[in-house]
Design a protein around this motif. Structure first.
Motif, PDB file in Angstrom:
ATOM      1  N   PHE A  10     -12.599   1.128  51.600  1.00  0.00           N
ATOM      2  CA  PHE A  10     -11.155   0.485  51.662  1.00  0.00           C
ATOM      3  C   PHE A  10     -10.241   1.460  51.806  1.00  0.00           C
ATOM      4  CE2 PHE A  10      -7.546  -1.850  49.884  1.00  0.00           C
ATOM      5  CZ  PHE A  10      -7.841  -3.101  50.962  1.00  0.00           C
ATOM      6  N   SER A  11     -10.231   2.657  51.067  1.00  0.00           N
ATOM      7  CA  SER A  11      -9.066   3.575  50.913  1.00  0.00           C
ATOM      8  C   SER A  11      -8.843   4.107  52.166  1.00  0.00           C
ATOM      9  CB  SER A  11      -9.374   4.339  49.758  1.00  0.00           C
ATOM     10  OG  SER A  11     -10.541   5.163  49.822  1.00  0.00           O
ATOM     11  N   SER A  21     -15.746  -2.509  54.808  1.00  0.00           N
ATOM     12  CA  SER A  21     -14.564  -2.322  55.524  1.00  0.00           C
ATOM     13  C   SER A  21     -15.088  -1.317  56.835  1.00  0.00           C
ATOM     14  CB  SER A  21     -13.593  -1.492  54.837  1.00  0.00           C
ATOM     15  OG  SER A  21     -13.120  -2.070  53.975  1.00  0.00           O
ATOM     16  N   SER A  22     -14.413  -1.532  57.872  1.00  0.00           N
ATOM     17  CA  SER A  22     -15.086  -0.930  59.189  1.00  0.00           C
ATOM     18  C   SER A  22     -13.796  -0.544  60.105  1.00  0.00           C
ATOM     19  CB  SER A  22     -16.315  -1.592  59.870  1.00  0.00           C
ATOM     20  OG  SER A  22     -15.962  -2.600  60.059  1.00  0.00           O
ATOM     21  N   GLU A  62     -11.956  -4.233  60.280  1.00  0.00           N
ATOM     22  CA  GLU A  62     -12.451  -5.228  59.866  1.00  0.00           C
ATOM     23  C   GLU A  62     -12.829  -5.212  58.484  1.00  0.00           C
ATOM     24  OE1 GLU A  62     -16.510  -8.064  60.307  1.00  0.00           O
ATOM     25  OE2 GLU A  62     -16.459  -6.010  61.421  1.00  0.00           O
ATOM     26  N   ILE A  63     -12.407  -6.344  57.783  1.00  0.00           N
ATOM     27  CA  ILE A  63     -12.706  -6.185  56.364  1.00  0.00           C
ATOM     28  C   ILE A  63     -13.388  -7.421  56.015  1.00  0.00           C
ATOM     29  CG2 ILE A  63     -11.672  -6.421  53.951  1.00  0.00           C
ATOM     30  CD1 ILE A  63      -9.038  -5.067  55.268  1.00  0.00           C
ATOM     31  N   ILE A  72     -16.854 -13.538  54.806  1.00  0.00           N
ATOM     32  CA  ILE A  72     -15.660 -13.960  55.575  1.00  0.00           C
ATOM     33  C   ILE A  72     -15.157 -12.561  56.148  1.00  0.00           C
ATOM     34  CG2 ILE A  72     -13.467 -15.130  55.681  1.00  0.00           C
ATOM     35  CD1 ILE A  72     -14.983 -17.073  54.570  1.00  0.00           C
ATOM     36  N   GLU A  73     -14.605 -12.577  57.483  1.00  0.00           N
ATOM     37  CA  GLU A  73     -14.182 -11.345  58.095  1.00  0.00           C
ATOM     38  C   GLU A  73     -12.836 -11.510  58.603  1.00  0.00           C
ATOM     39  OE1 GLU A  73     -17.051 -11.544  61.484  1.00  0.00           O
ATOM     40  OE2 GLU A  73     -18.390 -10.301  60.440  1.00  0.00           O
TER      41      GLU A  73
END
Length: 141
Positions: free
Chosen positions: A82-83, A105-106, A118-119, A128-129
């Motif tokens: 995420f960071s 995360s990607s 995308e999270i 959920i995306e």
């Protein structure tokens, strides 16, 4: 006689089909090897009738990449923390989803559009995306 003919025809069709699939997968594998020569733990899957996906490790991080059956690069998805997301994406997500627990995360790169992110969030039994552009704008995929 008809029975033997149909059995032989079925066997020929099966052979030709498997050969065609191998040939198209080989185009994807060749393109992959050129783009990611240092990839390890590569695992191939047939995504659909016109696409192959390879999951692999590169520099210790998980990635997946999709190629057409002709070997055209379509998309690369790289798992990031995420960071590692752009600050504007982090801020936007945190404002819209206060207290949400991020599962994954990607970063997604593809040939059609600009890069996006995308999270994935776990809500109950569902995942959920959420999708964001680099400037923090959310969108539906």
């Amino acid at each position: 006689m008809k029975k033997i003919f149909f059995v032989a025809l079925t066997m020929i069709f099966s052979y030709v089909t498997s050969f065609a699939q191998t040939k198209t997968k080989n185009a994807a594998v060749l393109a992959f090897n050129l783009k990611f020569p240092n990839a390890t733990k590569v695992n191939w899957e047939k995504e659909n009738a016109t696409e192959y996906e390879a999951n692999f490790l590169l520099d210790g991080k998980k990635h997946s990449v999709n190629y057409s059956t002709e070997g055209k690069w379509l998309e690369t998805e790289s798992i990031i923390t995420f960071s590692e997301l752009p600050e504007m994406v982090q801020n936007s997500f945190n404002l819209q989803h206060k207290g949400a627990k991020v599962k994954l995360s990607s970063k997604i790169e593809n040939y059609k559009t600009q890069n996006y992110y995308e999270i994935e969030v776990r809500k109950g039994l569902k995942t959920i995306e959420y999708f964001y552009t680099a400037d923090g704008k959310s969108f539906k995929e």
